[in-house]
Design a protein around this motif. Structure first.
Motif, short mmCIF file in Angstrom:
data_model
loop_
_atom_site.label_atom_id
_atom_site.label_comp_id
_atom_site.label_asym_id
_atom_site.label_seq_id
_atom_site.Cartn_x
_atom_site.Cartn_y
_atom_site.Cartn_z
N GLY A 174 31.51 27.28 46.94
CA GLY A 174 32.38 26.47 46.08
C GLY A 174 32.01 26.60 44.61
O GLY A 174 32.88 26.75 43.76
N TRP A 175 30.71 26.58 44.30
CA TRP A 175 30.27 26.75 42.91
C TRP A 175 30.63 28.13 42.39
O TRP A 175 31.11 28.27 41.26
N VAL A 176 30.40 29.15 43.19
CA VAL A 176 30.73 30.51 42.77
C VAL A 176 32.23 30.63 42.51
O VAL A 176 32.66 31.22 41.51
N GLN A 177 33.03 30.06 43.39
CA GLN A 177 34.48 30.10 43.22
C GLN A 177 34.92 29.36 41.96
O GLN A 177 35.80 29.82 41.23
N LEU A 178 34.30 28.22 41.69
CA LEU A 178 34.64 27.46 40.49
C LEU A 178 34.28 28.22 39.23
O LEU A 178 35.07 28.29 38.28
N ILE A 179 33.11 28.84 39.21
CA ILE A 179 32.70 29.63 38.05
C ILE A 179 33.63 30.82 37.86
O ILE A 179 34.05 31.12 36.74
N MET A 180 33.98 31.50 38.96
CA MET A 180 34.92 32.63 38.84
C MET A 180 36.29 32.15 38.34
O MET A 180 36.92 32.83 37.54
N ALA A 181 36.75 31.00 38.80
CA ALA A 181 38.05 30.48 38.37
C ALA A 181 38.03 30.17 36.87
O ALA A 181 39.00 30.46 36.16
N ILE A 182 36.95 29.63 36.38
CA ILE A 182 36.84 29.31 34.95
C ILE A 182 36.85 30.58 34.10
O ILE A 182 37.47 30.63 33.05
N PHE A 183 36.19 31.63 34.58
CA PHE A 183 36.06 32.87 33.82
C PHE A 183 37.15 33.89 34.13
O PHE A 183 37.15 34.98 33.57
N SER A 184 38.09 33.58 35.04
CA SER A 184 39.11 34.55 35.45
C SER A 184 40.13 34.81 34.37
O SER A 184 40.50 33.93 33.60
N ASN A 185 40.61 36.05 34.38
CA ASN A 185 41.62 36.48 33.42
C ASN A 185 43.01 36.21 34.01
O ASN A 185 43.75 37.13 34.33
N ASN A 186 43.33 34.93 34.19
CA ASN A 186 44.66 34.53 34.64
C ASN A 186 45.08 33.29 33.87
O ASN A 186 44.36 32.80 33.00
N PRO B 121 37.97 40.07 35.65
CA PRO B 121 39.22 40.69 36.12
C PRO B 121 39.72 40.07 37.43
O PRO B 121 38.96 39.85 38.35
N MET B 122 41.01 39.83 37.49
CA MET B 122 41.61 39.23 38.67
C MET B 122 41.45 40.06 39.95
O MET B 122 41.17 39.48 41.00
N PRO B 123 41.61 41.39 39.92
CA PRO B 123 41.41 42.13 41.17
C PRO B 123 40.01 41.96 41.75
O PRO B 123 39.85 41.82 42.96
N THR B 124 39.02 41.91 40.90
CA THR B 124 37.65 41.69 41.38
C THR B 124 37.51 40.28 41.94
O THR B 124 36.86 40.07 42.97
N HIS B 125 38.12 39.32 41.27
CA HIS B 125 38.10 37.94 41.76
C HIS B 125 38.75 37.86 43.14
O HIS B 125 38.22 37.19 44.04
N ASN B 126 39.87 38.55 43.33
CA ASN B 126 40.54 38.56 44.64
C ASN B 126 39.65 39.12 45.74
O ASN B 126 39.59 38.57 46.84
N HIS C 117 43.88 48.07 43.30
CA HIS C 117 42.87 48.62 44.20
C HIS C 117 42.06 49.68 43.49
O HIS C 117 40.84 49.71 43.57
N GLN C 118 42.72 50.57 42.78
CA GLN C 118 42.01 51.63 42.06
C GLN C 118 41.16 51.06 40.93
O GLN C 118 40.11 51.59 40.63
N GLU C 119 41.60 49.95 40.33
CA GLU C 119 40.81 49.31 39.27
C GLU C 119 39.51 48.76 39.84
O GLU C 119 38.45 48.88 39.22
N VAL C 120 39.54 48.18 41.03
CA VAL C 120 38.34 47.64 41.65
C VAL C 120 37.43 48.75 42.14
O VAL C 120 36.23 48.72 41.93
N VAL C 121 38.02 49.75 42.79
CA VAL C 121 37.23 50.87 43.34
C VAL C 121 36.65 51.72 42.22
O VAL C 121 35.53 52.22 42.31
N GLY C 122 37.40 51.89 41.15
CA GLY C 122 36.89 52.62 39.99
C GLY C 122 37.15 54.10 39.99
O GLY C 122 36.48 54.86 39.29
N TRP C 123 38.11 54.58 40.76
CA TRP C 123 38.45 56.01 40.75
C TRP C 123 39.95 56.17 40.81
O TRP C 123 40.67 55.28 41.18
N ASP C 124 40.35 57.34 40.44
CA ASP C 124 41.78 57.65 40.36
C ASP C 124 42.08 58.86 41.25
O ASP C 124 41.24 59.75 41.40
N ASN C 125 43.27 58.95 41.83
CA ASN C 125 43.63 60.07 42.69
C ASN C 125 44.15 61.25 41.91
O ASN C 125 44.53 62.26 42.48
N HIS C 126 44.23 61.18 40.61
CA HIS C 126 44.80 62.28 39.81
C HIS C 126 43.77 63.33 39.51
O HIS C 126 42.68 63.22 39.29
#
Length: 135
Positions: free
Chosen positions: A45-57, A66-71, A126-135
């Protein structure tokens, strides 16, 4: 999979569920059991609250996480909380001790997976969280 939770509603769910998670040992009367049944919902619960406060939403106050990482972290911590009564063996110590963990964990898990922009339902995120691109 189609996302059905808006980012705005997700922000509200996140704060409410984080606060309920932290208070759950006293709200649902299992604080006396102790151990993982007490430690996990408070910590998650504390971790979730801290992430919610610092989330980019829209509901984040500091907007640097970043929201994808939060998800992804929501889904992971929700899964851990949902299976913790069975994993740590306190599921059937007393009647109903497992139910708050299961329901709150599933709320975090579902919110993390089915929110618009979640990497579980959005290839770009997904690619933002994973950190690679298929191109």
């Amino acid at each position: 999979m189609n996302p059905f939770i808006s980012r705005s509603f997700y922000g509200v769910i996140n704060y409410v569920t984080a606060l309920i998670s932290m208070a759950s040992p006293w709200l649902f009367g299992f604080a006396h059991v102790g151990g993982a049944s007490l430690f996990l919902p408070i910590t998650i619960g504390w971790v979730q609250l801290i992430m919610a406060i610092f989330s980019n939403n829209s509901h984040g106050f500091i907007k640097i996480f970043p929201m994808p990482t939060h998800n992804v972290l929501d889904a992971f911590s929700g899964f851990i909380l949902a299976v913790s009564p069975f994993l740590y063996g306190f599921a059937f110590i007393e009647n109903g001790v497992f139910l708050p963990h299961l329901l709150i964990g599933l709320t975090f898990l579902i919110a993390g997976v089915f929110t618009h922009g979640s990497p579980f339902v959005n290839e770009e995120a997904h690619q933002e969280v994973v950190g690679w691109d298929n191109h």
